[in-house]
Structures are given as structure tokens and as C-alpha cells.
Design an enzyme around this catalytic site. Structure first.
Site, short mmCIF file in Angstrom:
data_model
loop_
_atom_site.label_atom_id
_atom_site.label_comp_id
_atom_site.label_asym_id
_atom_site.label_seq_id
_atom_site.Cartn_x
_atom_site.Cartn_y
_atom_site.Cartn_z
N ASP A 34 0.84 -1.20 0.00
CA ASP A 34 0.00 0.00 0.00
C ASP A 34 0.88 1.26 0.00
O ASP A 34 2.02 1.22 -0.44
CB ASP A 34 -0.94 -0.05 1.22
CG ASP A 34 -2.30 0.57 0.92
OD1 ASP A 34 -2.34 1.75 0.58
OD2 ASP A 34 -3.31 -0.14 1.03
N HIS A 111 -3.97 6.20 2.82
CA HIS A 111 -4.62 4.98 2.31
C HIS A 111 -4.08 3.74 3.00
O HIS A 111 -4.86 2.89 3.46
CB HIS A 111 -4.39 4.92 0.79
CG HIS A 111 -5.15 3.86 0.07
ND1 HIS A 111 -4.70 2.57 -0.02
CD2 HIS A 111 -6.30 3.91 -0.63
CE1 HIS A 111 -5.56 1.86 -0.74
NE2 HIS A 111 -6.56 2.65 -1.13
N SER A 441 -10.92 -0.74 -1.87
CA SER A 441 -9.73 -0.71 -1.00
C SER A 441 -10.08 -0.92 0.46
O SER A 441 -9.29 -1.48 1.22
CB SER A 441 -9.01 0.64 -1.12
OG SER A 441 -8.19 0.69 -2.24
#
Lengths: 663, 84
Positions: A34, A111, A441
Site C-alpha cells: 500500500d 490509504h 480498497s
């Protein structure tokens, strides 16, 4: 996650559930590919955690603003960063002044911090986004350990080089992670699994061959069909749903009618003020009230709230309308649009409230019928529980699988809309350490967290066994028994191309009864069936392999689902199931055939005992349709009276094959 | 100037010692680029734990030559993924 884990039945306050049976996932290592991690986030505290698991061979690597010895702990046990591939492909140097980022595992986007929280974050109480979604943030496996492999860098949308991704897979396999979570996707059309550029399926093949499940997002290209990504049969592919939580935001019209829109609006109430809809006078043909191209010349915007309409489901028209209205002195925007399932706050607490087209039209009629229309906009509230239905998110990519239509994708669905989790201070949507984000996600690490719990409970289960347990036990309704709808135009009841087996049901997956297991031999059968040559397959698996003289059928790949994309003649396919429940068990078949399709299972009864643990059966399928049809859906359920082992069945009749019906 | 990152994929690794695997990768690349030094300069990653392969900056014609070497399954240009 202040609601999602409770919604899925993994509440820590429940006396018994998978969470308790596995000591909250202690001893399991979740690896994530990620954007990095913000190690100071409270969700990575290691209070009460024991020593780092023995199998761990990875490391924390220091870098810019990241001190491995200080920033890693017994929760965050691995942190590496991969940029050589990214830099080698970029002709210009990576300018971290223009695009703030750290040459280290530290996360700028937020994220990676968000996905890590969802999968394995520690408990943090009283978390919220400006009071919205208040509760306890935590991961699905709160005592699991995390290893971050930073492969994505701060250029628009976050870009991740496939060379870097492959190196991260290589390291993760070496380091001893128990599950790999990948919330990344590529562009359509897709590359094939082994002989082209699909790096994730190559890396994941080798991980799965070594017993490490790989969980990937289905991508955010929905609601159109054939948009699902990460479709290799060894990958666990995750679609996104909403949860039973919403953020109703009152819009009170001057006629005292209150409409509940949806927003992340935590600012101050906008008292009664003017409400306008931009319209052109006379014969000017262009529509002035389209959100993404508002024409405000003939509309008194200053001090007023503006209503606009858009047919675009994404957030872009909302952002564009807010920008135009703010520039013209407006004090709020009401956007009438199809649901997009991506709510977000507008900057500086500017009220931007979404309503559906039906309610937007009611507001428009009020404006047109009143000399001086007015409106009051109130802050959003948090509504949780039964009144809120579960939907497959608009953005969630849909099947069928464009590479191998006989392989059902996505496999499973999980919460991925307005999920509150830890983030980076650089995240403009972050407040007090937490942000609400949406996407496959966010759905992906929900499943990764559950896989971590299942690995803790069943350390000997293969990745395919875990996938089977998840698919065959998934909810076809929401946890309250109400139907799951699939957002789109129009909204419809969800089917396997929206959510695979259904909404993930972790407690049922812990005890599935039977599993459809697969190993490398089965993946070889798949590769032979879809036409890869034997030399490529031999090298891929590291052993001499020969496809059988009779080409195997992809329909016989031992998946926990049955998908027949081109039924014309009668077809008989095979499956085998392994008993993982009580040794002496008798299962009977229960068939719900797709409309117009005949399905017969032989044998209809499976008897397991101490010597018979795995049994094969056949499924004969024929059609009564005489024209090329779309897909019809049904199911096959094996039951021993206690377990329900359900496989989705999807069948399309193709009298004329390889035929595009565009008439 | 025309070199781009290519991934040379070789499937399951055939040696337990990762250093041996990496050495093999350098030798392969050197055989196409002409020297060990050029191979070290060009190499981006050696994939040596979970499977075998490497990433290197090479031209299209060099990529084609590498693809013809024994043990190579496929040579593919690197590309980008994005967040979801």
C-alpha cells in the site's frame, strides 16, 4: 470500523464469536502492499501484545522521518518501502516538494494507514470524524501484527509500479506473513494471469502456492458488467457494500417539509436562507442547473443555497458545483444525483448535501412553485441499525470475469463505504487521526482481517479452503435477513456478479462444514484449461508439468461456485468437497436451479466417516431456453441439517456461441 | 535513452540460496548487455525469495534477447497500478 465489525457479527462484547475463539488474531501477521503507514496513529499501539511471532523474518527499515527502532513496535512489526521501479520508470526525478511524500515507509496519502487499521488495527475508543460515526475503531484481527510494504507513491491517484509490487510480494513471502492484502487495481481491459503484465496475479500465485492467502480488491469501475479486476482463481477478490449506517442531513424547506439528504457535514447549521435553481431565461437551450457545468449568470447565488442535478454518480460533480457556488458567494449546495456511495466532507465545512433524483425533483418543484423559496441546512447525524439497508456500492466492480467467464468474480463482498479508520495528517479528509473513506480498497482489508482470524483458527487450511469457507457461508441477505440491493441504474437485487457468494459472514465461515479445496494441481488444471502452454506452466510452478491429452474443462476447476457462460448442449461438471466438520456426517443436496435451467447432482447424498473425508460429485446442467439469454442465477446447497454449504450457480444459454447480440 | 523497466519472469526458483539466484540473474543480464558492470547498472530488482526473476532497465531489443534465454517465461514492461 466503528460499526462495520459489529455489523458483521464480530463485536468484542459478544460472549462467543470468531474474535474470541482466535484471541483476536494474535500470532497472525498481515502484510499489506500500500502507500505506507503513519506509525504514530493510536490504532498501531501495541498495548498488551506479546512477543513478535517466531515465524517473522521481516524487518522495519528506516528512512525519511521514519525511525525503525522507534516507529515499529509489537503491532507494526514490518515496514519497508519500494521505489526503485517507480523511479526507473519516471523520466523526471520524484519531487517530494511538489508531491509531498517520504522516502520511507511513512504514509502521506493515508490509504495504507486506513487499510492497515481495518485489517488489524488495535482498539481505539471514542473515535469519530467530527462527531460522526462515533465508536471504537479497530481491525478485524485487533491482535494481529502488521507489516507494511510501501509500493505506492504520491502522484495523482497514487501510482504503484509493478516492478515494486512484485518485489514486495517476493519479500512478503520470505518474511513469513500469513495473509497478503492488496487494495490496488489496474486499467481495463485486463492482462491475462501468467503470460502478460498482471503482476499481482503472478506474485499472488507464488504466495498462494506457499499457503499464503492473497486478498485483492475487485476495483472501483462499477456498476458496469465485466469491470471486475484481480480475477485469477487463486486470488480472493472482494466487492464493496454499504453497512447499516448512514449520515442523514436534514434539508428543511420553507414549506416545512424536511427532506433527509446524505452528507458528511459537521459544520454549523445554515438557517433559513434563499434556495435557487439555475435556469436560463427564454430559448437558451443549455441546462444551467447541471452540477458539473453550472451556469450561474442569471441566478442570484450570493447568500443562497443552490440546487443542481447530475447524472454522474461519482463525487466529481459535487466538487465542481461546490467550487462554482462558493466562488459566486453561495452558502450551500444540494446535489440531486444517482447514488454514488462516496460521501465526503466539502472543504471548510461547506454544506454539500446529496439527495436522489426523486427528492431533488420535489425540491425543484417547491422552488418553481414558490415566489421566494427558502431552506435550512442542518448538520449530519449518524443513523445506525435496521432502517438502513445494505447495498453493493455503485462503484464496486462487477462480474462477469472478462478473462475467464467461468470463474466467478468477485468472490465475496464486505463493507467498503464510509469506513472510519486511521489516516495520515496529510489526508485532507482526516480529523483527529481518523477519516471516512470508501472503495473496494476498504472492503479488501475487512476480508483480510477475517482471513487472519480464520488462519488463527485453522492454521492448516489452504488459501482455497479459506476462500471456500467464506464464499459458501456468505450472507445472501443483510445480517437482519433483508435483501441486499445492488446500486446502479436502476437499483436491483444483488446477484453473484455483484457480490460473489454474498456478504462475508465471518462466524459462519469459521465452521463451514464442507470446503471446496484446491492446491497447485488444481491451478495447473485451470492454466491448462484456459490454454497456457505446458512449458510456461512448468516454469511457473517449478516442476515438469504436462497438460492432459484431453484438455481439461475450466468448468471442473474446484471452485465453490458454478458459472457456465455458454450453455448449449447438456454439460456435466465435477466438484469435490472435503469434510471439515464432524467426522461422521451426511450431507444432502438442495438445488435451487436458475430459471429455465435443469440442474441434477449425483450423488445426492454424501456420507463422510473416519476414512472418507473427500467426496466427488457431478452436476449435470441443461437448458430449456431456445435463444441466447443473459445470465440466470440459482444455487446448490449441501446441508447436514446444521451447516449450509451454498454455491452460487450462474448460467447463460448461448445457442449461437461467440456471438455479440447488438440488435 | 530508450530503455524502460522490464520484468523478467522465470517462475518458481530452482535454488534455495537467494544469493545464487541473484547471481544467476546478473549473469543472464550480463550475457545480453555485454558486461557485469552494465548488468549491475541496469538491474532494478532481483526476485529471489518467493519466485525467480528480475526487473531491469533495458531496451526493447534487449528485452527480446532476454526473452529468448533459457528459463525465461516472459519479459514484460512494467506498468502502474493505482489505489482503489
Amino acid at each position: 470500523t466503528t460499526r462495520s465489525w459489529d455489523y458483521l457479527g464480530l463485536s468484542p462484547s459478544s460472549p462467543t464469536n470468531l474474535l474470541h475463539d482466535t484471541n483476536l488474531g494474535d500470532g497472525i501477521v498481515i502484510g499489506l502492499l500500500d502507500t505506507g503507514i503513519w506509525p504514530e496513529s493510536k490504532v498501531f499501539n501495541d498495548e498488551g501484545l506479546g512477543p513478535i511471532p517466531n515465524q517473522w523474518k521481516g524487518q522495519c527499515v528506516s528512512g525519511e522521518s521514519f525511525n525503525a527502532s522507534a516507529d515499529c513496535n509489537k503491532k507494526l512489526i514490518g515496514a519497508k518501502w519500494y521505489i526503485d521501479g517507480f523511479l526507473a520508470e519516471n523520466k523526471q526525478p520524484f519531487n517530494t516538494t511538489d508531491s509531498p511524500d517520504f522516502l520511507s515507509p511513512r504514509d502521506v496519502f493515508g490509504h495504507g494507514t486506513h487499510t492497515s487499521t481495518i485489517a488489524g488495527g488495535s482498539f481505539v475508543y471514542n473515535a469519530s470524524y467530527r462527531g460522526l460515526g462515533l465508536g471504537s475503531v479497530r481491525g478485524g484481527a485487533p491482535r494481529a501484527r502488521l507489516a507494511m510494504y510501501k509500493v505506492c507513491w504520491n502522484v495523482p491517484r497514487g501510482q504503484c509500479s509493478s516492478a515494486d509490487i512484485l518485489k514486495a510480494f517476493d519479500d512478503a513471502i520470505h518474511d513469513g506473513v500469513d495473509v497478503i492484502s492488496v487494495s490496488l487495481g489496474t486499467q481495463l481491459p485486463l492482462f491475462s494471469e501468467v503470460d502478460d503484465r498482471d503482476t499481482i496475479s503472478i506474485g499472488s500465485f507464488h504466495a498462494v502456492a506457499k499457503g499464503i492467502p492473497v486478498v485483492c480488491g475487485a476495483a472501483n469501475e462499477g456498476p458496469s458488467a465485466y469491470t471486475v479486476e484481480n480475477t485469477a482463481p487463486w486470488i480472493l477478490t472482494v466487492a464493496a457494500t454499504t453497512i447499516d449506517r448512514s449520515f442523514p442531513t436534514p434539508i428543511t424547506l420553507g414549506n416545512n417539509l424536511t427532506i433527509l439528504g446524505q452528507a458528511i457535514f459537521a459544520g454549523k447549521e445554515v438557517g433559513f436562507t434563499g434556495l435557487v435553481y439555475p435556469e436560463n431565461p427564454g430559448l437558451i437551450p443549455s441546462l444551467a442547473g447541471v452540477c458539473e457545468s453550472l451556469l450561474l449568470n442569471n441566478t442570484p447565488v450570493a447568500g443562497n443555497v443552490v440546487l443542481c442535478f447530475t447524472t454522474v454518480a461519482s463525487r466529481t460533480p459535487v466538487a465542481t458545483a461546490v467550487s462554482s457556488v462558493r466562488a459566486a458567494g453561495g452558502v450551500g449546495v444540494i446535489v440531486a444525483k444517482s447514488p454514488g456511495d462516496v460521501l465526503g466532507p466539502c472543504s471548510n465545512e461547506f454544506p454539500c448535501i446529496e439527495v436522489d433524483y426523486e427528492l431533488g425533483t420535489q425540491i425543484l418543484f417547491y422552488i418553481r412553485s414558490t415566489r421566494s423559496p427558502t431552506v435550512k441546512l442542518s448538520p449530519s447525524a449518524t443513523l445506525v441499525g435496521k432502517p438502513i439497508s445494505t447495498k453493493v456500492a455503485t462503484f464496486s466492480s462487477r462480474g462477469p470475469n472478462s478473462i475467464a467467464p467461468a470463474i466467478l468474480k468477485p468472490d465475496i463482498a464486505a463493507p467498503g463505504v464510509s469506513i472510519l479508520a486511521g489516516s495520515s495528517p496529510y489526508d485532507s479528509f482526516m480529523d483527529g487521526g481518523f477519516a471516512l473513506h470508501s472503495g473496494t480498497s476498504m472492503a479488501t482489508p475487512h476480508v483480510s482481517g477475517i482471513v487472519a482470524l480464520l488462519k488463527a483458527l485453522h492454521s492448516n487450511w489452504s488459501p482455497a479452503a479459506i476462500r471456500s469457507a467464506l464464499v459458501t457461508t456468505a450472507w445472501k441477505t443483510d445480517p437482519f435477513g433483508e435483501p441486499i440491493f445492488a446500486e446502479g441504474s436502476p437499483q436491483k437485487v444483488a446477484n453473484p456478479f455483484d457480490y460473489g457468494g454474498g456478504l462475508v459472514n465471518p462466524n459462519k465461515a469459521a465452521d463451514p462444514g464442507l470446503i471446496y479445496d484446491m492446491g497447485t494441481e488444481d491451478y495447473i488444471k485451470y492454466l491448462c484449461a484456459v490454454g497456457y502452454n505446458t512449458s510456461a506452466i512448468s516454469q511457473l510452478v517449478g516442476q515438469t508439468t504436462a497438460c492432459s491429452m484431453v484438455k481439461p474443462s475450466v468448468l471442473d476447476v474446484n471452485l465453490p461456485s458454478i458459472t457456465i457462460p455458454n450453455l448449449r448442449e447438456n454439460i456435466t461438471l465435477t466438484r469435490s468437497v472435503t469434510n471439515v466438520g464432524p467426522v461422521n456426517s451426511v450431507y444432502k443436496a438442495n438445488i435451487d436451479p436458475p430459471p429455465g435451467i435443469s440442474v441434477a447432482v449425483r450423488p445426492e447424498t454424501l456420507v463422510f466417516n473416519s476414512t472418507i473425508k473427500t467426496i466427488s460429485f457431478t452436476v449435470a446442467v441443461s437448458t430449456t431456453h431456445q435463444v441466447n439469454t443473459g445470465y440466470y442465477f440459482g444455487s446448490l446447497t449441501w446441508t447436514d441439517g446444521e451447516h449450509l454449504v451454498t454455491s452460487p450457480i450462474s448460467v447463460r444459454t448461448q445457442i449461437i456461441q461467440y456471438y455479440t447480440d447488438g440488435n | 535513452a530508450n530503455s524502460k523497466v522490464h520484468i523478467v519472469y522465470m517462475g518458481e526458483k530452482h535454488h534455495h540460496d537467494p544469493e545464487v539466484v541473484t547471481s544467476l540473474h546478473h549473469d543472464m543480464l550480463a550475457s545480453v548487455l555485454g558486461s557485469k558492470e552494465a548488468a549491475y547498472d541496469s538491474m532494478v530488482y532481483s526476485y529471489k525469495h518467493g519466485f525467480s526473476g528480475f526487473a531491469a532497465k533495458v531496451t526493447e531489443s534487449q528485452a527480446q534477447k532476454i526473452a529468448e534465454l533459457p528459463g525465461v517465461i516472459r519479459v514484460m514492461p512494467s506498468h502502474f497500478y493505482s489505489l482503489q
